[in-house]
Write an enzyme that holds these catalytic residues in place. Structure first.
Site, PDB file in Angstrom:
ATOM      1  N   SER A 587      43.573  -0.508  70.527  1.00  0.00           N
ATOM      2  CA  SER A 587      44.408  -1.788  70.219  1.00  0.00           C
ATOM      3  C   SER A 587      44.882  -1.731  69.078  1.00  0.00           C
ATOM      4  O   SER A 587      45.849  -1.152  68.884  1.00  0.00           O
ATOM      5  CB  SER A 587      43.003  -2.855  70.348  1.00  0.00           C
ATOM      6  OG  SER A 587      43.634  -3.989  70.772  1.00  0.00           O
ATOM      7  N   ASP A 662      45.646  -4.119  82.058  1.00  0.00           N
ATOM      8  CA  ASP A 662      45.625  -4.550  80.803  1.00  0.00           C
ATOM      9  C   ASP A 662      46.512  -6.021  80.864  1.00  0.00           C
ATOM     10  O   ASP A 662      47.677  -5.894  80.661  1.00  0.00           O
ATOM     11  CB  ASP A 662      45.948  -3.482  79.630  1.00  0.00           C
ATOM     12  CG  ASP A 662      45.684  -4.006  78.550  1.00  0.00           C
ATOM     13  OD1 ASP A 662      45.281  -5.419  78.019  1.00  0.00           O
ATOM     14  OD2 ASP A 662      45.511  -3.125  77.442  1.00  0.00           O
ATOM     15  N   HIS A 694      41.944  -4.256  79.157  1.00  0.00           N
ATOM     16  CA  HIS A 694      42.083  -3.720  77.910  1.00  0.00           C
ATOM     17  C   HIS A 694      41.053  -2.614  77.177  1.00  0.00           C
ATOM     18  O   HIS A 694      41.446  -1.869  76.473  1.00  0.00           O
ATOM     19  CB  HIS A 694      42.153  -4.940  76.812  1.00  0.00           C
ATOM     20  CG  HIS A 694      42.747  -4.546  75.660  1.00  0.00           C
ATOM     21  ND1 HIS A 694      43.748  -3.822  75.228  1.00  0.00           N
ATOM     22  CD2 HIS A 694      42.049  -4.756  74.242  1.00  0.00           C
ATOM     23  CE1 HIS A 694      44.094  -3.681  74.030  1.00  0.00           C
ATOM     24  NE2 HIS A 694      43.252  -4.170  73.372  1.00  0.00           N
TER      25      HIS A 694
END
Length: 717
Positions: A587, A662, A694
């Site tokens: 991320s 995602d 995600h």
């Protein structure tokens, strides 16, 4: 560069278990870490409402028994068995159960059970059962019940409110574009839901979000044949954002009004709170630029704006995260959380908006408010006052503005406070102590041990990490955690894997079991002969406003600078092979990883970036514009963080990983980087996870980490 090494004398930095003859498997590291290899616990431990008794679920084979105890009695006793529960159900004419359900003993005088899809209240004094929410209603969306017995829920995009007699449809125009009673602003600003019952439970405030002006974004459903497109609304930085209003439904009169929150439509309505008498609703209204917040008061009957209590401005950004908290014993005063002095602290106000006093102060953060004691004189809160890597419970006398620490030991404490405020359940761990659970008296400070967990890794060939600090270029301490290779030989040089995140609202290193990591992969890699290094850089959480805001308008720059400090530290270690180092992040950490590889080529031989932002123009309005402003306001900052333009700098191996569903960091980010790499003749590796968003969760998480491990094995060893 001179480095500062802080070693905590409280810690035995390297923990060796007794007979260490097993090696962790990937299954152990990623899945069993949360089950069979997790530290022993007292399952679902909680206080019984209105008492000093604790209760927890104890399993014996397939049977679960709720046990209870208190501070005075040494012996625990059975509170509820499945046989006893079935006897009570049978006597009430209800279906008996094959397994013990989850029970909440701390929600009120009644025990709350989930039985066959229903929410049921059991009154232990009367021996009676009452259905609070039937199975059909419980299966709806965003279900929330009030203390008066009304239940709000979503059905076919519209808001309904039901009681025992009937259900009323509150809204009529709900759709994928007009969203009701749901979390808004993409869950930023502490928002986690869309309905807010008043104190009486008879009036409901709810969000209405018009996102018709936000562009559709395609997410492909690969489970269908042929695959089909599922559009989501995704407001990208600098583009149109949704419009939010707040409705108020009176369940008694059946009327609806909307608060007159005014223009501009693109603003953030956050931290909704009711006045104790239910006459007013308070909202922290934040401008789209996120540098000006107004705490506004509205009349709950007419929807009219009443007044602004106070405002907060910041040259970078203001981020309200917690609603106002009215004093339990004085409805004319409330507590507000703010980091206006550089650290998140508690401030006492009156309802006219006058600041009465700052209740907490210092170079540390208040992290959580637990609530008042029975009289309302004292407030319990959790903070980092001892250290950024520990968590402790404090009690604050509101009138005197003086606090007292209740938990002890250099540890991370997770606590529950009884209804009266007289007793605390203290669940804590350190790198050497997997878990200790204490029952403590607030007044005397006396405690008794309810659980001392054994080391679940006692038979494994592993050891704990070393936690220390190094100094950043600007002199700030940066917390680090280092796992030495198992079987470490001072005469050898070892490859290195570095893991980081570096973004807001995250902290990787804590003085708790496994250094705060949720799995044992770091230990697994140490077994494979790697040095594993983890660092919390500038931009990460719980270190004060200046530490986080240092990345403003140029995300990645301070993180890369800190990583170079970490690299210098590693290179100075005689057992580190600086030519065989790998970098890994997910991320924001994935963005930082690619950013570093392209701006500091050649430092790391291989890197893995999971779910990374590659171009901040492609990320959402709320988060991106807080830290970067808009692309129109900060073109240089956005250009510097468009990593597709720098892929030609890559030296070494790079693996990109992305969940194909995602909705947070869109897959277009990594696809655009691959396209740029192809255009420039640069080789990168790419792995997708169909069906995952995600994060890659469940059994596939072991597959993900095997993929990461194999990549480092191939390129570093």
């Amino acid at each position: 560069m001179k480095k500062f090494l802080l070693v905590f004398p409280f810690l035995s930095l390297f923990f060796y278990a007794g007979a260490q003859n097993k090696n962790l498997t990937m299954q152990d590291a990623m899945l069993n870490a949360r089950t069979t290899l997790a530290p022993e616990n007292l399952s679902q431990i909680q206080f019984v409402y209105g008492t000093e008794q604790y209760v927890y679920a104890k399993r014996s084979g397939n049977d679960v028994t709720w046990l209870t105890g208190d501070f005075k009695n040494k012996e625990e006793k059975n509170l509820l068995t499945l046989v006893e529960l079935n006897q009570k159900l049978k006597a009430a004419g209800r279906t008996e159960l094959k397994a013990m359900p989850v029970v909440q003993f701390n929600q009120g005088a009644d025990w709350i059970l989930n039985i066959q899809g229903e929410k049921v209240a059991y009154n232990p004094a009367k021996g009676s059962f009452t259905t609070l929410i039937d199975a059909a209603t419980a299966a709806k969306g965003n279900v929330e019940q009030s203390k008066a017995g009304y239940t709000a829920y979503l059905d076919h995009f519209n808001l309904f409110v039901a009681n025992v007699a009937d259900a009323k449809q509150v809204t009529q125009d709900g759709s994928s574009d007009i969203v009701y009673a749901s979390s808004v602003h993409r869950d930023e600003f502490g928002i986690a839901k869309g309905t807010f019952w008043s104190n009486s439970g008879k009036v409901l405030a709810f969000y209405r979000m018009d996102q018709s002006m936000v562009a559709d974004y395609p997410i492909i459903d690969w489970t269908s044949i042929p695959a089909k497109n599922v559009n989501i609304k995704y407001p990208m930085a600098g583009q149109k954002s949704h419009h939010v209003t707040v409705g108020v439904y009176n369940a008694v009169t059946g009327t609806v009004v909307y608060l007159k929150t005014g223009e501009p439509a693109e603003q953030y309505l956050t931290n909704i709170a009711w006045s104790p008498d239910d006459k007013y609703i308070y909202i922290a209204v934040l401008n789209r630029g996120q540098n000006h917040m107004k705490l506004d008061q509205y009349d709950a009957v007419s929807g009219n704006f009443v007044k602004t209590l106070f405002e907060e401005k910041d040259e970078k950004y203001v981020e309200p995260l917690v609603p106002m908290l009215f004093l339990k014993n004085d409805p004319s005063k409330f507590i507000w959380q703010s980091n206006r002095d550089g650290w998140n602290h508690l401030y006492l106000y009156d309802v006219k908006g006058k600041l009465l006093k700052q209740l907490t102060k210092g170079a540390w953060e208040v992290l959580e408010v637990k609530g008042f004691d029975q009289k309302g004189d004292n407030l319990f809160y959790v903070s980092t006052e001892e250290s950024p890597i520990t968590r402790n419970l404090y009690v604050l006398n509101v009138k005197a503005a003086k606090s007292r620490r209740l938990t002890s030991g250099f540890a991370v404490h997770t606590t529950q406070v009884s209804t009266s405020g007289q007793t605390v359940i203290d669940n804590y761990s350190t790198p050497e102590d997997p878990r200790t659970i204490l029952l403590s008296e607030v007044a005397s400070g006396h405690s008794k041990t309810l659980l001392q967990a054994k080391n679940p890794l006692a038979d494994y060939n592993t050891k704990a990490s070393e936690i220390f600090t190094i100094k950043s270029a600007g002199g700030d301490p940066l917390y680090c955690s280092l796992y030495k290779p198992v079987g470490y030989d001072a005469g050898k040089k070892y490859p290195v894997v570095v893991y980081w995140y570096g973004g807001s609202h995250a902290q990787l290193i804590l003085n708790s079991w496994n250094a705060g990591a949720g799995d044992y992969w770091f230990r697994y890699m140490a077994e494979q002969g790697y040095v594993v290094f983890v660092m919390d850089t500038h931009g990460s959480d719980n270190r004060g406003k200046a530490f986080e805001q240092s990345m403003f308008r140029r995300v990645g720059d301070v993180q890369m600078q800190d990583m170079m400090t970490g690299v210098d530290y590693l290179k100075a270690l005689p057992y580190v092979d600086a030519d065989r180092m790998g970098l890994f992040g997910w991320s924001f950490g994935g963005f930082n990883t690619v950013d570093f590889m392209l701006n500091h080529p050649g430092v790391f031989k291989a890197a893995v970036a999971g779910g990374p932002v590659i171009n901040w123009n492609l990320y959402e309005v709320m988060y991106t514009e807080r830290y970067m402003d808009t692309p129109q306001e900060n073109p240089e900052g956005f250009a510097a963080t468009d990593l597709t333009q720098k892929i030609g700098n890559l030296k070494g191996k790079l693996l990109l990983i992305h969940g194909m569903q995602d909705p947070v960091v869109l897959q277009q980010n990594t696809v655009s980087l691959v396209k740029s790499a192809v255009d420039k003749g640069v080789q990168v590796d790419y792995m997708i996870y169909p069906g995952h968003e995600h994060n890659v969760l469940g059994k596939d998480r072991a597959h993900l980490y095997q993929k990461v491990t194999d990549y480092f094995m191939q390129n570093l060893k």
